[in-house]
Write a protein that holds these residues in place. Structure first.
Motif, PDB file in Angstrom:
ATOM      1  N   LYS A 171     111.575 -36.676 156.772  1.00  0.00           N
ATOM      2  CA  LYS A 171     112.915 -36.235 157.178  1.00  0.00           C
ATOM      3  C   LYS A 171     113.906 -37.361 156.911  1.00  0.00           C
ATOM      4  O   LYS A 171     113.553 -38.542 156.916  1.00  0.00           O
ATOM      5  CB  LYS A 171     112.958 -35.845 158.655  1.00  0.00           C
ATOM      6  N   ASN A 193     122.252 -26.414 149.701  1.00  0.00           N
ATOM      7  CA  ASN A 193     120.898 -25.875 149.543  1.00  0.00           C
ATOM      8  C   ASN A 193     120.837 -24.766 148.493  1.00  0.00           C
ATOM      9  O   ASN A 193     120.298 -23.686 148.737  1.00  0.00           O
ATOM     10  CB  ASN A 193     120.394 -25.354 150.894  1.00  0.00           C
ATOM     11  N   GLY A 196     117.308 -23.653 147.794  1.00  0.00           N
ATOM     12  CA  GLY A 196     116.496 -23.312 148.964  1.00  0.00           C
ATOM     13  C   GLY A 196     115.391 -24.317 149.236  1.00  0.00           C
ATOM     14  O   GLY A 196     114.395 -23.982 149.887  1.00  0.00           O
ATOM     15  N   TRP A 197     115.548 -25.550 148.770  1.00  0.00           N
ATOM     16  CA  TRP A 197     114.491 -26.559 148.905  1.00  0.00           C
ATOM     17  C   TRP A 197     114.584 -27.369 150.194  1.00  0.00           C
ATOM     18  O   TRP A 197     113.643 -28.086 150.535  1.00  0.00           O
ATOM     19  CB  TRP A 197     114.553 -27.547 147.731  1.00  0.00           C
ATOM     20  N   HIS A 199     115.727 -27.916 154.446  1.00  0.00           N
ATOM     21  CA  HIS A 199     115.860 -27.242 155.738  1.00  0.00           C
ATOM     22  C   HIS A 199     116.411 -28.234 156.757  1.00  0.00           C
ATOM     23  O   HIS A 199     115.865 -29.317 156.944  1.00  0.00           O
ATOM     24  CB  HIS A 199     114.500 -26.712 156.205  1.00  0.00           C
ATOM     25  N   ARG A 200     117.517 -27.861 157.414  1.00  0.00           N
ATOM     26  CA  ARG A 200     118.135 -28.757 158.389  1.00  0.00           C
ATOM     27  C   ARG A 200     117.436 -28.625 159.742  1.00  0.00           C
ATOM     28  O   ARG A 200     117.255 -27.521 160.249  1.00  0.00           O
ATOM     29  CB  ARG A 200     119.620 -28.430 158.541  1.00  0.00           C
ATOM     30  N   TYR A 206     117.524 -33.547 157.385  1.00  0.00           N
ATOM     31  CA  TYR A 206     116.877 -32.489 156.610  1.00  0.00           C
ATOM     32  C   TYR A 206     115.419 -32.831 156.318  1.00  0.00           C
ATOM     33  O   TYR A 206     115.042 -34.005 156.271  1.00  0.00           O
ATOM     34  CB  TYR A 206     117.608 -32.280 155.276  1.00  0.00           C
ATOM     35  N   SER A 209     111.746 -27.957 152.558  1.00  0.00           N
ATOM     36  CA  SER A 209     111.268 -26.618 152.927  1.00  0.00           C
ATOM     37  C   SER A 209     109.971 -26.304 152.192  1.00  0.00           C
ATOM     38  O   SER A 209     109.599 -27.001 151.239  1.00  0.00           O
ATOM     39  CB  SER A 209     112.326 -25.569 152.592  1.00  0.00           C
ATOM     40  N   GLN A 210     109.319 -25.240 152.595  1.00  0.00           N
ATOM     41  CA  GLN A 210     108.103 -24.826 151.909  1.00  0.00           C
ATOM     42  C   GLN A 210     108.402 -24.468 150.456  1.00  0.00           C
ATOM     43  O   GLN A 210     107.619 -24.763 149.555  1.00  0.00           O
ATOM     44  CB  GLN A 210     107.468 -23.626 152.629  1.00  0.00           C
ATOM     45  N   LYS A 211     109.554 -23.847 150.248  1.00  0.00           N
ATOM     46  CA  LYS A 211     109.968 -23.490 148.888  1.00  0.00           C
ATOM     47  C   LYS A 211     110.148 -24.750 148.041  1.00  0.00           C
ATOM     48  O   LYS A 211     109.776 -24.792 146.866  1.00  0.00           O
ATOM     49  CB  LYS A 211     111.271 -22.695 148.926  1.00  0.00           C
ATOM     50  N   GLN A 213     108.609 -27.675 148.581  1.00  0.00           N
ATOM     51  CA  GLN A 213     107.288 -28.248 148.341  1.00  0.00           C
ATOM     52  C   GLN A 213     106.556 -27.472 147.247  1.00  0.00           C
ATOM     53  O   GLN A 213     105.916 -28.071 146.369  1.00  0.00           O
ATOM     54  CB  GLN A 213     106.461 -28.217 149.631  1.00  0.00           C
TER      55      GLN A 213
END
Length: 264
Positions: A171, A193, A196-197, A199-200, A206, A209-211, A213
């Motif tokens: 993070k 974003n 979509g990579w 996530h706050r 931040y 995100s799974q996307k 990764q």
């Protein structure tokens, strides 16, 4: 022997680099762009000379007067068709670069240079867009002339760099990433974003995100991802070593201060 456009890229790139230009491929639809001082050149690569290449070169003259076309060297420069080609390019003030693929070595030669006397003074938004994209890319990860492949834009490259750092840091905030060498707009890139990579998880903080990764492990632009993974690992390791050294130095100072106070 049939030569692909992308095979022209490396020898032509090296040729102009030897002339002092910094070269990058696939910049705003240009096969190759180069910058030296205040000069911007554009080179279009083609396996054969044809009207489509001429149309492309004329369109690139809306960006800069220094436009070249690069093709495999014709076997016979005395042919009527080759003479007509050279005459046409000369009238249009378009440079011609030819590449000879020999058994032992590859040779690149400029047959015609754009003539500065024929240059038109231009104020071009397209030129500024090319220069901006050129300057914002860290490396040259696109091979010019390669068709039907995704282009690595400056924005995507910055996003990949940030994602690789978050993969190691878990993070982080944008200001810390900027201090480590990421883009100055790291905060806005994570906030917007686009891919979509990110996530706050808190104010300005931040995670990947799974996307994000999945993208890093997905195979697309794998050479770029590995480059920035290596960079992130080295920088984060160096930062941790510096931090640890600072902590040890602080402990030593505190110990020495306590000892001095005790003796007094």
């Amino acid at each position: 022997m049939s030569i692909l456009e992308e095979e022209l890229y490396i020898p032509v790139k090296k040729y102009f680099e030897n002339k002092g230009f910094k070269i990058k491929g696939e910049v705003k639809n240009c096969d190759m762009a180069g910058v030296k001082g205040d000069i911007l050149i554009v080179v279009e690569l083609k396996r054969n000379f044809n009207l489509k290449l001429v149309y492309q070169a004329i369109d690139r003259q809306k960006i800069t007067d220094y436009v070249y076309v690069a093709i495999p060297r014709p076997k016979n420069f005395k042919r009527k068709e080759v003479f007509a080609m050279r005459e046409l390019l000369n009238k249009l003030n378009i440079g011609l670069v030819v590449v000879s693929f020999g058994e032992k070595r590859i040779m690149v030669q400029t047959v015609a240079e754009p003539d500065p006397k024929k240059f038109i003074k231009r104020i071009s938004g397209r030129k500024n867009a090319v220069l901006r994209e050129f300057n914002e890319r860290t490396g040259d990860f696109n091979k010019g002339g390669k068709n039907k492949t995704k282009i690595l834009t400056a924005y995507r490259e910055k996003s990949i760099q940030i994602a690789c750092f978050l993969e190691i840091l878990i993070k982080s905030g944008g200001s810390f990433l900027k201090n480590l060498g990421c883009d100055k707009n790291a905060t806005s890139i994570m906030y917007n974003n686009f891919y979509g990579w990110f996530h706050r998880i808190g104010k300005g903080i931040y995670i990947l995100s799974q996307k994000g990764q999945d993208y890093l492990n997905g195979g697309e632009f794998s050479d770029v991802i590995e480059f920035y993974r290596k960079e992130a690992k080295q920088i984060c390791l160096k930062y941790q070593e510096t931090k640890n050294a600072g902590a040890e130095a602080e402990k030593s100072i505190k110990f020495a201060t306590r000892e001095a106070t005790r003796r007094i």
